[in-house]
Design a protein around this motif. Sequence first.
Motif, PDB file in Angstrom:
ATOM      1  N   ALA A  63     -45.379  26.123   4.997  1.00  0.00           N
ATOM      2  CA  ALA A  63     -46.436  25.132   5.132  1.00  0.00           C
ATOM      3  C   ALA A  63     -47.550  25.504   4.156  1.00  0.00           C
ATOM      4  N   GLY A  64     -48.481  24.581   3.984  1.00  0.00           N
ATOM      5  CA  GLY A  64     -49.561  24.828   3.037  1.00  0.00           C
ATOM      6  C   GLY A  64     -50.712  25.610   3.645  1.00  0.00           C
ATOM      7  N   SER A  66     -54.678  27.940   2.905  1.00  0.00           N
ATOM      8  CA  SER A  66     -55.204  29.078   2.143  1.00  0.00           C
ATOM      9  C   SER A  66     -54.559  30.387   2.588  1.00  0.00           C
ATOM     10  N   THR A  67     -54.071  30.448   3.824  1.00  0.00           N
ATOM     11  CA  THR A  67     -53.468  31.686   4.314  1.00  0.00           C
ATOM     12  C   THR A  67     -52.064  31.885   3.744  1.00  0.00           C
ATOM     13  N   LEU A  93     -49.828  16.083   3.111  1.00  0.00           N
ATOM     14  CA  LEU A  93     -50.652  16.074   4.328  1.00  0.00           C
ATOM     15  C   LEU A  93     -52.117  15.801   3.991  1.00  0.00           C
ATOM     16  N   GLU A  95     -53.819  17.478   1.498  1.00  0.00           N
ATOM     17  CA  GLU A  95     -54.490  18.699   1.039  1.00  0.00           C
ATOM     18  C   GLU A  95     -54.659  18.674  -0.480  1.00  0.00           C
ATOM     19  N   LEU A  99     -53.554  23.976  -2.108  1.00  0.00           N
ATOM     20  CA  LEU A  99     -53.213  24.264  -0.712  1.00  0.00           C
ATOM     21  C   LEU A  99     -51.951  23.547  -0.244  1.00  0.00           C
ATOM     22  N   HIS A 154     -45.858  29.512   8.442  1.00  0.00           N
ATOM     23  CA  HIS A 154     -46.933  28.520   8.474  1.00  0.00           C
ATOM     24  C   HIS A 154     -48.272  29.121   8.881  1.00  0.00           C
ATOM     25  N   GLY A 155     -49.333  28.442   8.517  1.00  0.00           N
ATOM     26  CA  GLY A 155     -50.668  28.803   8.957  1.00  0.00           C
ATOM     27  C   GLY A 155     -51.013  28.021  10.220  1.00  0.00           C
ATOM     28  N   ILE A 156     -52.153  28.329  10.794  1.00  0.00           N
ATOM     29  CA  ILE A 156     -52.637  27.608  11.972  1.00  0.00           C
ATOM     30  C   ILE A 156     -54.093  27.265  11.708  1.00  0.00           C
ATOM     31  N   MET A 162     -59.246  20.955  10.204  1.00  0.00           N
ATOM     32  CA  MET A 162     -58.149  20.451   9.373  1.00  0.00           C
ATOM     33  C   MET A 162     -58.291  18.959   9.115  1.00  0.00           C
ATOM     34  N   GLU A 184     -53.842  22.842  14.826  1.00  0.00           N
ATOM     35  CA  GLU A 184     -52.981  22.109  13.907  1.00  0.00           C
ATOM     36  C   GLU A 184     -52.069  23.108  13.208  1.00  0.00           C
ATOM     37  N   ALA A 185     -50.821  22.731  13.077  1.00  0.00           N
ATOM     38  CA  ALA A 185     -49.874  23.508  12.267  1.00  0.00           C
ATOM     39  C   ALA A 185     -48.823  22.563  11.717  1.00  0.00           C
ATOM     40  N   PHE A 186     -48.454  22.760  10.460  1.00  0.00           N
ATOM     41  CA  PHE A 186     -47.482  21.938   9.721  1.00  0.00           C
ATOM     42  C   PHE A 186     -47.603  20.431   9.991  1.00  0.00           C
ATOM     43  N   LYS A 225     -60.533  30.890  14.902  1.00  0.00           N
ATOM     44  CA  LYS A 225     -59.221  30.272  15.151  1.00  0.00           C
ATOM     45  C   LYS A 225     -58.562  30.753  16.440  1.00  0.00           C
TER      46      LYS A 225
HETATM   47  C1  BG6 Z   1     -51.985  23.503   6.422  1.00  0.00           C
HETATM   48  C2  BG6 Z   1     -50.713  23.799   7.126  1.00  0.00           C
HETATM   49  O1  BG6 Z   1     -51.750  23.142   5.110  1.00  0.00           O
HETATM   50  O2  BG6 Z   1     -52.840  24.634   6.504  1.00  0.00           O
HETATM   51  C3  BG6 Z   1     -50.991  24.145   8.524  1.00  0.00           C
HETATM   52  O3  BG6 Z   1     -49.818  22.704   7.084  1.00  0.00           O
HETATM   53  C4  BG6 Z   1     -52.159  25.046   8.754  1.00  0.00           C
HETATM   54  O4  BG6 Z   1     -49.816  24.727   9.052  1.00  0.00           O
HETATM   55  C5  BG6 Z   1     -53.283  24.924   7.790  1.00  0.00           C
HETATM   56  O5  BG6 Z   1     -52.708  24.797  10.017  1.00  0.00           O
HETATM   57  C6  BG6 Z   1     -54.138  26.179   7.821  1.00  0.00           C
HETATM   58  O6  BG6 Z   1     -54.921  26.310   6.680  1.00  0.00           O
HETATM   59  P1  BG6 Z   1     -55.726  27.623   6.328  1.00  0.00           P
HETATM   60  O7  BG6 Z   1     -56.354  27.318   5.008  1.00  0.00           O
HETATM   61  O8  BG6 Z   1     -56.726  27.798   7.409  1.00  0.00           O
HETATM   62  O9  BG6 Z   1     -54.727  28.725   6.271  1.00  0.00           O
END
Ligand code: BG6
Length: 255
Positions: A63-64, A66-67, A93, A95, A99, A154-156, A162, A184-186, A225
């Motif tokens: 998933a996208g 910054s993490t 999505l 972004e 990202l 994936h990130g969260i 988001m 939110e995730a993916f 978070k």
């Molecule tokens: C999104 C992912 O692009 O980034 C999600 O689809 C995630 O899975 C989100 O919740 C988190 O972003 P960041 O920048 O806080 O890591």
Amino acid sequence: PIMKELLGLTDLEEQIQNRYGLKQVVIVPGDSDFSEYTKKELGRAGAAMLLKYAAKEDIIAVAGGSTTSEIANQLSASTHLKGNLFVPARGGLGEMLELQANTIASNMAKRTGAGYRLLHVPDHLSEDAYQSLIQEPNIKEIIDVIRKSRMVVHGIGEAMVMAERRKVDETTIRILDSEGALAEAFGYYFNDKGEVVHQIPTIGLRIEDIEQTEVVIGVAGGSSKSEAISAVLKFGHEDVLIIDEGAAVKMVEKM
Ligand code: BG6
């Protein structure tokens, strides 16, 4: 490891692992809300877990965010990952380019020497556009590949953070609010019970695909978070969790 013992992080890892029935929890010291260094450490730990759990010739959906972008930055050439294929978990999505899942999947592939496939789907798909896109043979083929992923990374995020980052419209914000969206995730939004309350209309992995995926790796940090991370854990399909101390301390307080 000694440092982690001293900070009590090993104990926190065990508490979270047992509470949510996870395979492994890794907590890095610090709080990425306040420290760029901690965010890098999250990326480093994420990269290590990706390597640890990847098998030969895996398809890995990412998933996208910054993490996950930081995970990509911390990966390096690896014979172990050569036969693997990185794919984006879902289509557009909303972004910015840096990202987007496509960008991160291709970066991971370039850094490790693995292959990649991209999914080009515009943001904010209408129902009509969606219906015709999924008829396209090229799109069908890549979606089939994505759905064969053995691993998802994936990130969260916090739901409202988001939604704002992706500039969703007022109506959607109100819907998310009234549905109690917290995390939110993916591209899926979850309430505090870990139920999916909303999804961004796009293609790629569906929630039922995530439920079937053998290894789901969630990476997120920052005390802000903590509730979002707990919500996604209640969804119940995470296997490996990489977080920071800031998030972990607050999560355990509320467990
Ligand atoms: C999104 C992912 O692009 O980034 C999600 O689809 C995630 O899975 C989100 O919740 C988190 O972003 P960041 O920048 O806080 O890591």
